[in-house]
Write a protein that holds these residues in place. Structure first.
Motif, mmCIF file in Angstrom:
data_model
loop_
_atom_site.group_PDB
_atom_site.id
_atom_site.type_symbol
_atom_site.label_atom_id
_atom_site.label_comp_id
_atom_site.label_asym_id
_atom_site.label_seq_id
_atom_site.Cartn_x
_atom_site.Cartn_y
_atom_site.Cartn_z
ATOM 1 N N LEU A 196 13.960 -26.620 20.917
ATOM 2 C CA LEU A 196 12.968 -25.098 22.383
ATOM 3 C C LEU A 196 12.655 -24.007 22.010
ATOM 4 N N THR A 197 13.526 -23.932 20.179
ATOM 5 C CA THR A 197 12.564 -23.046 19.992
ATOM 6 C C THR A 197 12.066 -23.214 18.261
ATOM 7 N N THR A 198 12.325 -22.936 17.314
ATOM 8 C CA THR A 198 12.349 -23.635 15.799
ATOM 9 C C THR A 198 13.652 -22.764 14.520
ATOM 10 N N ALA A 199 13.523 -23.640 13.809
ATOM 11 C CA ALA A 199 15.416 -23.367 12.820
ATOM 12 C C ALA A 199 15.497 -21.906 12.005
ATOM 13 N N ARG A 200 14.111 -21.310 12.092
ATOM 14 C CA ARG A 200 13.910 -19.863 11.821
ATOM 15 C C ARG A 200 14.074 -19.331 13.052
ATOM 16 N N ILE A 201 14.149 -19.113 14.418
ATOM 17 C CA ILE A 201 14.403 -18.433 15.691
ATOM 18 C C ILE A 201 15.315 -18.493 15.312
ATOM 19 N N THR A 202 16.076 -19.552 15.845
ATOM 20 C CA THR A 202 17.300 -19.713 15.438
ATOM 21 C C THR A 202 18.319 -19.260 15.043
ATOM 22 N N LEU A 203 18.373 -19.205 13.697
ATOM 23 C CA LEU A 203 18.885 -18.450 12.850
ATOM 24 C C LEU A 203 19.304 -17.210 12.872
ATOM 25 N N ILE A 204 17.711 -16.671 13.591
ATOM 26 C CA ILE A 204 17.890 -14.640 13.972
ATOM 27 C C ILE A 204 18.306 -14.959 15.163
ATOM 28 N N GLY A 205 18.444 -15.515 16.303
ATOM 29 C CA GLY A 205 19.024 -15.249 17.312
ATOM 30 C C GLY A 205 20.694 -15.384 17.005
ATOM 31 N N ALA A 206 21.134 -16.833 15.850
ATOM 32 C CA ALA A 206 22.789 -16.654 15.752
ATOM 33 C C ALA A 206 22.901 -15.096 15.025
ATOM 34 N N SER A 207 22.608 -15.015 13.920
ATOM 35 C CA SER A 207 22.438 -12.729 13.439
ATOM 36 C C SER A 207 22.628 -11.974 14.198
ATOM 37 N N VAL A 208 21.975 -12.119 15.300
ATOM 38 C CA VAL A 208 21.864 -11.358 16.255
ATOM 39 C C VAL A 208 23.396 -11.103 17.210
ATOM 40 N N LEU A 209 23.293 -12.358 17.542
ATOM 41 C CA LEU A 209 24.500 -12.559 18.442
ATOM 42 C C LEU A 209 26.240 -12.314 17.634
ATOM 43 N N PRO B 155 8.535 -17.911 6.051
ATOM 44 C CA PRO B 155 7.847 -18.426 7.353
ATOM 45 C C PRO B 155 8.076 -18.621 8.328
ATOM 46 N N ARG B 156 7.401 -19.155 9.247
ATOM 47 C CA ARG B 156 7.195 -19.734 10.393
ATOM 48 C C ARG B 156 7.862 -20.773 10.632
ATOM 49 N N LEU B 157 7.805 -21.770 9.522
ATOM 50 C CA LEU B 157 7.817 -22.982 9.567
ATOM 51 C C LEU B 157 8.316 -23.385 8.632
ATOM 52 N N ALA B 158 8.794 -22.878 8.015
ATOM 53 C CA ALA B 158 9.788 -22.976 6.857
ATOM 54 C C ALA B 158 11.168 -24.355 6.320
#
Length: 302
Positions: free
Chosen positions: A155-168, A282-285
């Motif tokens: 639904l998003t990207t791996a980078r955004i998912t990692l950030i969201g998981a850390s925020v959770l 990077p956004r598409l790392a």
């Protein structure tokens, strides 16, 4: 698992070139980690005033100086230090270390807090079986978080998912600061943190492997576990000292309330710091090469 790997994993061609086991590099790395973890173990057992804590800590850090010089000189090092300069790699490894503080260091304090008699002014007063059920629900949340990770990536990207998981994870532990008086409040906090922890457990090794050059994927993925363990060991030492300070009766409670506040604040704060560091990736790392080429083509066309 053997048959899954045998029949499900594609065969890869061996790399061309002379490769040898870097025994010296692994020996220095093992020695440095052994000294550091020993120092943190003594910190938990004897407190920060013990001479062996600081002696072992200094020796452990000192070992990494010749280790770094040795690895940089080798053509085929055990740990390619240049790889960790990549903007897609160092935030992942730092995140793994910070994540270890909560996923490994905070579990014992959470269990003891749940079992502490409320007569001392805090704690849930749960019986051992009830504490096990509480931890079991947390582990179920971890499993659910790991299962949901690939769907979130689509639904998003791996980078955004990692950030969201850390925020959770950060939100879950910081919620303990105002909300810890009842079992329901503690359970909600643990479920929130567990969902983020499960996603990170599934994502960090894969993200490190995706960011690593050919031939270093195993080392990169393995280092996430190493840094996570070091972070958890460091947290265990700090948390042990924090919980022991201000304890009135060892028979009635496993730690002081100020110590628990310290545990929750450090776990939540370090998780949010990790989320901030992942913003530098990077956004598409961690995307597939085809996706990267499509994005580059679109950017060029624009």
């Amino acid at each position: 698992m053997f048959f899954v790997v045998l029949f499900g994993v594609p065969r890869t061609e061996p790399e061309v070139g002379d490769r040898s086991l870097d025994a010296g590099g692994f020996a220095l790395l093992g020695l440095g980690l052994l000294l550091l973890t020993s120092a943190l173990t003594f910190l938990r057992l004897d407190g920060p005033g013990a001479w062996q804590v600081w002696t072992l800590l200094v020796l452990g850090l000192a070992v990494f100086v010749p280790f770094g010089r040795y690895e940089l000189r080798r053509k085929d090092p055990a740990l390619d230090l240049r790889m960790f300069r990549r903007s897609s790699m160092w935030p992942v490894q730092v995140t793994a270390g910070l994540f270890g503080i909560s996923v490994l260091g905070a579990q014992v304090p959470l269990s003891t807090f749940a079992a502490t008699d409320p007569a001392v002014g805090y704690g849930l007063g749960l019986q051992p079986a009830e504490v096990s059920n509480l931890i079991g629900i947390y582990l179920l949340a971890v499993i659910v978080g790991a299962i949901l990770f690939p769907f979130a990536v689509r639904l998003t990207t791996a980078r955004i998912t990692l950030i969201g998981a850390s925020v959770l994870v950060g939100i879950g532990y910081l919620m303990f600061l105002p909300l810890h008086d009842g079992a329901v409040e503690v359970l909600v906090n643990m479920v929130v943190a567990g969902l983020g922890s499960g996603a990170l457990l599934a994502a960090l090794p894969a993200a490190a492997a995706a960011a690593a050059p050919v031939g270093q994927t195993g080392i990169a993925a393995g280092m996430t576990n190493t840094t996570k363990t070091v972070g958890g060991t460091f947290a265990s030492g700090i948390f042990g000292v924090a919980l022991a300070s201000g304890v009135v009766s060892a028979a009635s409670t496993a730690g002081s309330l100020a110590g628990y506040y310290t545990v929750w604040a450090l776990c939540g704060g370090t998780a949010l710091v990790a989320a901030g560091l992942l913003l530098f990736v990077p956004r598409l790392a961690f995307s597939d090469p085809a996706e990267v080429r499509v994005a580059e083509a679109v950017a060029t066309a624009e």
